[in-house]
Scaffold this active site. Structure first.
Site, mmCIF file in Angstrom:
data_model
loop_
_atom_site.group_PDB
_atom_site.id
_atom_site.type_symbol
_atom_site.label_atom_id
_atom_site.label_comp_id
_atom_site.label_asym_id
_atom_site.label_seq_id
_atom_site.Cartn_x
_atom_site.Cartn_y
_atom_site.Cartn_z
ATOM 1 N N CYS A 201 0.857 -1.322 -0.081
ATOM 2 C CA CYS A 201 -0.136 -0.247 0.070
ATOM 3 C C CYS A 201 0.879 1.183 -0.117
ATOM 4 C CB CYS A 201 -0.969 -0.049 0.972
ATOM 5 S SG CYS A 201 -1.924 1.315 1.344
ATOM 6 N N ILE B 14 -1.822 -6.101 -9.478
ATOM 7 C CA ILE B 14 -0.687 -5.070 -8.714
ATOM 8 C C ILE B 14 -1.802 -4.383 -7.760
ATOM 9 C CG2 ILE B 14 0.926 -4.930 -10.664
ATOM 10 C CD1 ILE B 14 -0.482 -2.109 -11.480
ATOM 11 N N ASN B 15 -0.668 -3.913 -6.832
ATOM 12 C CA ASN B 15 -1.482 -2.776 -6.151
ATOM 13 C C ASN B 15 -1.312 -1.481 -6.905
ATOM 14 O OD1 ASN B 15 -2.493 -1.285 -3.663
ATOM 15 N ND2 ASN B 15 -1.782 -2.866 -2.317
ATOM 16 N N GLY C 132 -7.290 2.052 -11.775
ATOM 17 C CA GLY C 132 -8.214 2.310 -12.866
ATOM 18 C C GLY C 132 -7.524 1.900 -14.142
ATOM 19 N N GLY D 35 -11.483 -3.965 -9.513
ATOM 20 C CA GLY D 35 -11.286 -2.934 -8.747
ATOM 21 C C GLY D 35 -12.003 -1.903 -8.675
HETATM 22 C C1 LIG Z 1 -10.410 3.116 -2.819
HETATM 23 C C2 LIG Z 1 -9.056 2.074 -2.827
HETATM 24 C C3 LIG Z 1 -8.984 1.193 -1.750
HETATM 25 C C4 LIG Z 1 -8.074 0.262 -1.667
HETATM 26 N N1 LIG Z 1 -7.739 -0.405 -0.522
HETATM 27 C C5 LIG Z 1 -6.844 -1.499 -0.529
HETATM 28 C C6 LIG Z 1 -6.816 -2.411 0.805
HETATM 29 O O1 LIG Z 1 -7.271 -2.041 1.674
HETATM 30 N N2 LIG Z 1 -5.937 -3.277 0.474
HETATM 31 C C7 LIG Z 1 -5.036 -3.662 -0.618
HETATM 32 O O2 LIG Z 1 -4.322 -4.390 -0.468
HETATM 33 N N3 LIG Z 1 -5.279 -2.803 -1.876
HETATM 34 C C8 LIG Z 1 -6.052 -1.670 -1.687
HETATM 35 N N4 LIG Z 1 -6.512 -0.916 -2.800
HETATM 36 C C9 LIG Z 1 -5.882 -1.714 -3.985
HETATM 37 C C10 LIG Z 1 -6.736 -2.393 -4.974
HETATM 38 O O3 LIG Z 1 -7.259 -3.625 -4.260
HETATM 39 C C11 LIG Z 1 -6.063 -2.827 -6.479
HETATM 40 O O4 LIG Z 1 -4.983 -3.475 -6.118
HETATM 41 C C12 LIG Z 1 -5.814 -1.604 -7.113
HETATM 42 O O5 LIG Z 1 -6.604 -0.871 -7.125
HETATM 43 C C13 LIG Z 1 -5.641 -1.904 -8.765
HETATM 44 O O6 LIG Z 1 -6.679 -2.531 -9.299
HETATM 45 P P1 LIG Z 1 -7.808 -1.563 -9.892
HETATM 46 O O7 LIG Z 1 -7.145 -0.669 -11.013
HETATM 47 O O8 LIG Z 1 -8.787 -2.395 -10.721
HETATM 48 O O9 LIG Z 1 -8.389 -0.737 -8.940
HETATM 49 C C14 LIG Z 1 -7.461 -0.285 -3.174
HETATM 50 C C15 LIG Z 1 -7.665 0.346 -4.329
HETATM 51 C C16 LIG Z 1 -8.656 1.603 -4.067
HETATM 52 C C17 LIG Z 1 -9.059 2.458 -5.516
#
Ligand SMILES: Cc1cc2nc3c(=O)[nH]c(=O)nc-3n(C[C@H](O)[C@H](O)[C@H](O)COP(=O)(O)O)c2cc1C
Length: 319
Positions: free
Chosen positions: A146, A207-208, A233, A281
């Protein structure tokens, strides 16, 4: 052309349905689609829109030992191609989660993956131990990536020896399937995937979010109170595809791929790159049923391409 809006034709007999079930390090998923931690709460809010039973797994928002308030607002800002967030891992703590959210999740026939983190190495171990044997918890996703908390998080996921230590400690504290969530903020993600595998992880996820910053040009101040946030995104998808592909070359444990998935085409791309499962996500914020459309669209793709089993697609990229 894949049309992820199309549902499976009811005229197709069940025997023609391709196999969608996958096993993520012992977690048996009826299809390869989960939701990304932090974008689906603890399941309850989204259950109004999504039948949780239809998901391959529910992955909940990050939990540490104690309740955590998260960062001050503003903590989310939309940008071209996605959003930058600095929620700061707000959460109810282990006890609060088990008491207030697990009873609801236990009602469903869906594996629950709990995303965990700690401010210190020791806390990661404590949280892993606290969930071991908790009824209804099927796996732990270890967030070492994170970018928007001041302690813990990315510091563990960008240093090879720290990553090895935290994964080994968590491994020693739980028999649950352990899924370290890798940071994209490294030059060699394959190295970290290999460390995870060597330290006994059952799978990895990636990925995060990518560390990011947005400035208001009138006030010349950062938009987020935390200054730095994490970009997620559609804009990050090509980065994620590359990293999933690189990680898949380095390990034989399964990969949960995520980063910018909006539809089934995106999900199929991750699977072809080497992901055994995918997580939806940020797309949940604009379309709360996106994960279900992704499930239906993957199945449609398999049917249209005469593929009997999703496993035949995993890592099938021709390079
Ligand atoms: C609002 C928000 C909160 C998130 N909280 C966490 C979390 O608590 N733990 C974690 O490992 N990743 C967290 N993430 C990361 C997402 O799980 C994910 O890895 C990342 O957003 C990439 O995927 P996406 O582009 O489809 O959103 C968070 C992402 C967003 C946008």
């Amino acid at each position: 052309m894949i049309n992820n809006e199309m549902s499976i034709s009811p005229s197709i007999p069940p025997s023609n349905c391709p196999n969608m079930a996958v096993n993520i390090g012992g977690i048996r998923m009826k299809n390869p689609v989960t939701v990304a931690s932090g974008t689906f709460g603890y399941g309850e809010d989204y259950s109004e829109y999504v039948d949780l039973n239809e998901l391959g797994a529910v992955t909940v928002k990050g939990i540490r030992m104690e309740p955590t308030p998260g960062n001050d607002t503003p903590r989310m800002v939309e940008v071209y191609g996605g959003l930058v967030n600095a929620i700061g891992l707000q959460g109810p703590g282990v006890d609060g989660f088990i008491q207030n959210y697990m009873p609801f999740l236990r009602k469903f026939d869906v594996p629950v993956i709990v995303n965990i983190w700690g401010k210190t190495l020791e806390e990661y171990g404590e949280v892993a131990a606290a969930f071991d044997g908790v009824d209804g918890v099927d796996g732990l996703e270890l967030n070492i990536s994170c970018p928007n908390v001041k302690e813990g998080g990315i510091a563990f996921g960008t240093d090879p020896s720290m990553a090895a230590k935290v994964i080994a400690l968590a491994r020693s504290k739980t028999k649950l399937p352990l899924i370290p969530k890798l940071s994209p903020n490294v030059t060699n993600v394959a190295q970290f995937a290999k460390i995870a595998e060597d330290e006994g992880a059952d799978a990895v996820s990636l990925i995060n979010t990518l560390p990011a910053m947005v400035i208001d040009i009138e006030t010349r101040r950062p938009v987020l109170s935390n200054v730095i946030g994490g970009l997620s995104g559609p804009g990050i998808k090509p980065v994620a595809i590359k990293q999933v592909w690189e990680a898949s070359q380095a390990v034989s444990i399964p990969i949960i791929g995520m980063g910018g998935i909006r539809n089934a085409q995106d999900a199929v791309e991750f699977i072809i790159a080497g992901a055994t499962a995918v997580a939806v996500g940020t797309a949940n914020f604009t379309d709360p049923t996106a994960s279900i459309d992704v499930i239906n669209g993957i199945e449609q793709y398999l049917i249209e391409h005469d593929i009997d089993d999703v496993h035949d697609l995993i890592g099938s990229v021709v390079v």
